[in-house]
Design a protein around this motif. Structure first.
Motif, PDB file in Angstrom:
ATOM      1  N   ASP A 181       4.607  35.557 -67.671  1.00 51.16           N
ATOM      2  CA  ASP A 181       5.970  36.741 -68.129  1.00 51.16           C
ATOM      3  C   ASP A 181       5.479  37.522 -66.611  1.00 51.16           C
ATOM      4  N   ALA A 210      21.709  35.218 -66.103  1.00 53.84           N
ATOM      5  CA  ALA A 210      20.839  35.031 -67.288  1.00 53.84           C
ATOM      6  C   ALA A 210      19.417  35.229 -66.682  1.00 53.84           C
ATOM      7  N   MET A 217      14.701  29.103 -68.058  1.00 53.75           N
ATOM      8  CA  MET A 217      14.127  30.135 -67.917  1.00 53.75           C
ATOM      9  C   MET A 217      12.675  30.640 -68.868  1.00 53.75           C
ATOM     10  N   HIS A 218      13.197  30.558 -70.768  1.00 51.00           N
ATOM     11  CA  HIS A 218      11.771  30.808 -70.990  1.00 51.00           C
ATOM     12  C   HIS A 218      10.763  29.843 -71.416  1.00 51.00           C
ATOM     13  N   ARG A 234      18.992  30.656 -69.808  1.00 48.68           N
ATOM     14  CA  ARG A 234      18.323  30.972 -70.497  1.00 48.68           C
ATOM     15  C   ARG A 234      17.342  30.326 -71.238  1.00 48.68           C
ATOM     16  N   LYS A 242      19.148  38.663 -67.653  1.00 52.38           N
ATOM     17  CA  LYS A 242      18.868  38.916 -69.624  1.00 52.38           C
ATOM     18  C   LYS A 242      17.435  38.120 -69.996  1.00 52.38           C
ATOM     19  N   CYS A 243      16.655  37.587 -68.537  1.00 52.84           N
ATOM     20  CA  CYS A 243      15.223  37.563 -69.184  1.00 52.84           C
ATOM     21  C   CYS A 243      14.277  38.625 -68.923  1.00 52.84           C
TER      22      CYS A 243
END
Length: 605
Positions: A166, A254, A160-161, A157, A257-258
């Motif tokens: 975006d 992940a 991925m951030h 995760r 969630k992202c």
């Protein structure tokens, strides 16, 4: 995204630097009051138009003088790109040139591919992508993708951030376990994920900023890669078992969630056992798709439907022999069974005429190493190892090769197919070109031009006795961009097997009667973007009609709804919109309190 974060040097303003270099006029109050955009951001490939910036845009954006005064249209730039592209001496150098265009001028890049798809597809996709994968470490330049190694387990995760855009809506993920006919290519397989994402935009019209190519680097068993000093991946044997499966599970969790539960996850080039395992595990839990199984299956079924239209022989009466029992062959065979069952054919009858061969020969009840997923196709008969003997015994009218063994369909094999049937169908699906089971020239020559031929790699037209034959390319680029377009636009909850029947029939409908009369089984590659849109609309309609979409209420016009989501291949105004405001009345003077006479103030106190 603010790209100035990426490196401290990018925070420096160009204006003070220039003043410092001159050594005079260190401070200019007039210039100091002008706010200028960061030219690094303007020249980023996402926004850069190069010489297509108008003079007004150059002046307003503070880039006037940083390029010649000539202003070019996008058509002029396309011609310049075409000239540069053709001037390159090899396909791999053409790929490198296009990658540089992508880095500098993203919109021009995708338009160039879209409008020159027949010429460019072999460069950005198969077969050149095989060379790109083989030399990935040699040519690696900058980050355009996300690598997740086994050492990142527990922190996916966080990775991925770090992604550069975006709003991710689609992910193409590979672990490099089985790439084309090249085998285990480890982290080099990122070239495949990148190639798929390119076609998502160029053909499917999906905005590139919404796409994320991913490689799960779990090591490799390819010894030549492990010993290659330029290899970019983890230099460890390929991780298997629970640790590997936990990494994939963490990746899936992940991702949603992202990026949300409707993010579309495309599995690519996983080894067959893993591909089938993860498809079975995740198909109804996530919006996911396996191109090697389901995309290839949908493409293959479309070809069979068109073979049926040309020959008049019903699919349920057709004998099929699949040479190869990997994900591609199983995907097509299973899709064929599903189609027959949709027609009311019983399961036993649907599988009766479908035969599979692997390296040990025909799969029978006595085959010791038959893959678990292929056991539905084993037959109670004597084992036969030789392909020619199988063809003589079963007399199939459709022969499908998905083996990665170049030249397997030799002269004797092709002549046997032609001897047994007036219009035999032969599919040499393995990529790249050197791994194709036969060439188009061989197929047409040894069948006297009667073959209905489809190949995974592109082949040039063939002329026999003065007659020209155009080989059909059984390329998944005719299906997966449309599948992705529908899944993303309709925010699909999941993709059951029935959706791929919709894809197959739509693809078959996009093959014209004129093409069928000429023995061509697929639409021309030059029409791939139109086909992708048609497939996307048909599938989106199905998703809305069958409660598989997270969008409510359903759009009144699905075609228009899909069209509004497409990427624009034209340059737009680079300046923010401006508009007039009415003239405001003058600000009234501030009210002041009357002065109090000191004597009066004293009296009050």
């Amino acid at each position: 995204m603010d790209f100035r974060r990426l490196h401290p040097l990018l925070r420096l303003s160009a204006r003070p630097l220039l003043s410092f270099c001159r050594g005079v006029n260190i401070y200019d109050d007039e210039m100091d009051q002008i706010a200028r955009p960061d030219w690094h951001l303007i020249m980023d490939g996402k926004y850069n138009k190069g010489l297509a910036f108008t003079i007004k845009e150059r002046q307003r954006l503070g880039i006037m003088g940083l390029m010649p005064c000539s202003v070019r249209s996008i058509e002029d730039q396309m011609e310049a790109a075409r000239t540069n592209f053709e001037a390159r001496p090899s396909d791999i150098s053409r790929f490198t040139y296009l990658s540089a265009v992508h880095h500098r001028h993203r919109r021009l890049y995708y338009r160039f591919i879209r409008e020159n798809i027949e010429r460019v597809l072999p460069i950005v996709y198969t077969p050149t992508v095989g060379d790109v994968v083989a030399t990935y470490g040699l040519n690696f330049q900058h980050a355009t993708s996300l690598f997740i190694s086994i050492h990142d387990k527990g922190h996916i995760r966080d990775l991925m951030h770090n992604w550069i855009d975006d709003g991710v809506r689609a992910i193409c993920v590979t672990d490099g376990g089985r790439v084309l006919g090249l085998g285990d290519m480890g982290a080099n397989a990122m070239g495949i994920s990148l190639g798929k994402m390119i076609l998502y935009t160029a053909l499917g019209g999906l905005p590139p900023s919404t796409l994320m190519p991913v490689c799960l680097d779990v090591g490799t068993d390819n010894q030549s890669l492990l010993q290659d000093p330029l290899y970019v991946g983890s230099r460890i044997p390929r991780v298997k078992g629970p640790e590997y499966e936990e990494l994939v599970e963490e990746f899936m969790q992940a991702a949603v969630k992202c990026f949300g539960h409707t993010v579309f996850i495309h599995f690519e080039d996983f080894a067959t056992p893993n591909a089938l395992k993860f498809l079975d595990k995740y198909q109804y839990k996530y919006c996911c798709f396996n191109d090697d199984i389901q995309g290839t299956g949908a493409t293959g079924l479309a070809a069979f439907i068109n073979v049926e239209r040309i020959t008049g022989l019903k699919l349920e009466d057709t004998v099929f022999v699949f040479v190869g029992a990997g994900s591609a062959a199983l995907g097509i065979a299973n899709m064929l069974v599903m189609e027959l069952e949709e027609r009311g054919i019983s399961y036993e009858e649907a599988t009766k005429n479908i035969y599979l061969m692997d390296a040990d020969g025909l799969l029978t009840c006595e085959s010791p190493n038959a893959p678990e997923q292929a056991k539905r196709f084993v037959k109670p008969m004597e084992p036969v190892k030789d392909l020619l003997a199988v063809l003589e015994k079963l007399k199939p009218s459709v022969l499908v090769g998905a083996t990665g063994i170049g030249g397997l369909f030799n002269e004797q094999v092709l002549k046997t197919m032609a001897k047994n049937h007036e219009r035999p169908a032969v599919f040499a699906l393995s990529n790249p070109t050197t791994n194709s089971e036969c060439t188009a020239e061989q197929a047409f020559t040894y069948t006297e031009g009667r073959v209905l031929f489809g190949s995974g790699s592109p082949f040039p037209p063939v002329v026999i006795n003065g007659k020209r034959y155009t080989p059909a390319q059984a390329n998944n680029c005719l299906t997966f961009p449309g599948i992705a377009l529908a899944a993303i636009t309709a925010k699909a909850r999941y993709l059951p097997n029935s959706v791929f029947s919709v894809v197959s029939h739509e693809l078959a409908r996009n093959t014209t009667q004129e093409q069928l009369d000429a023995g061509t089984l697929f639409p021309a590659i030059k029409d791939a973007s139109k086909v992708a849109f048609n497939v996307g609309v048909a599938l989106a309609q199905y998703l809305f009609d069958n409660d598989l979409s997270n969008i409510y209420p359903k759009p009144d016009d699905v075609c228009e709804f899909v069209k509004k989501s497409l990427y624009t291949f034209e340059y737009q105004n680079s300046l923010p919109a401006t508009w007039d405001y009415p003239e405001q009345p003058p600000t009234p003077p501030a009210k002041t309190q009357p002065e109090i006479d000191p004597q009066e103030k004293k009296k009050k106190e």
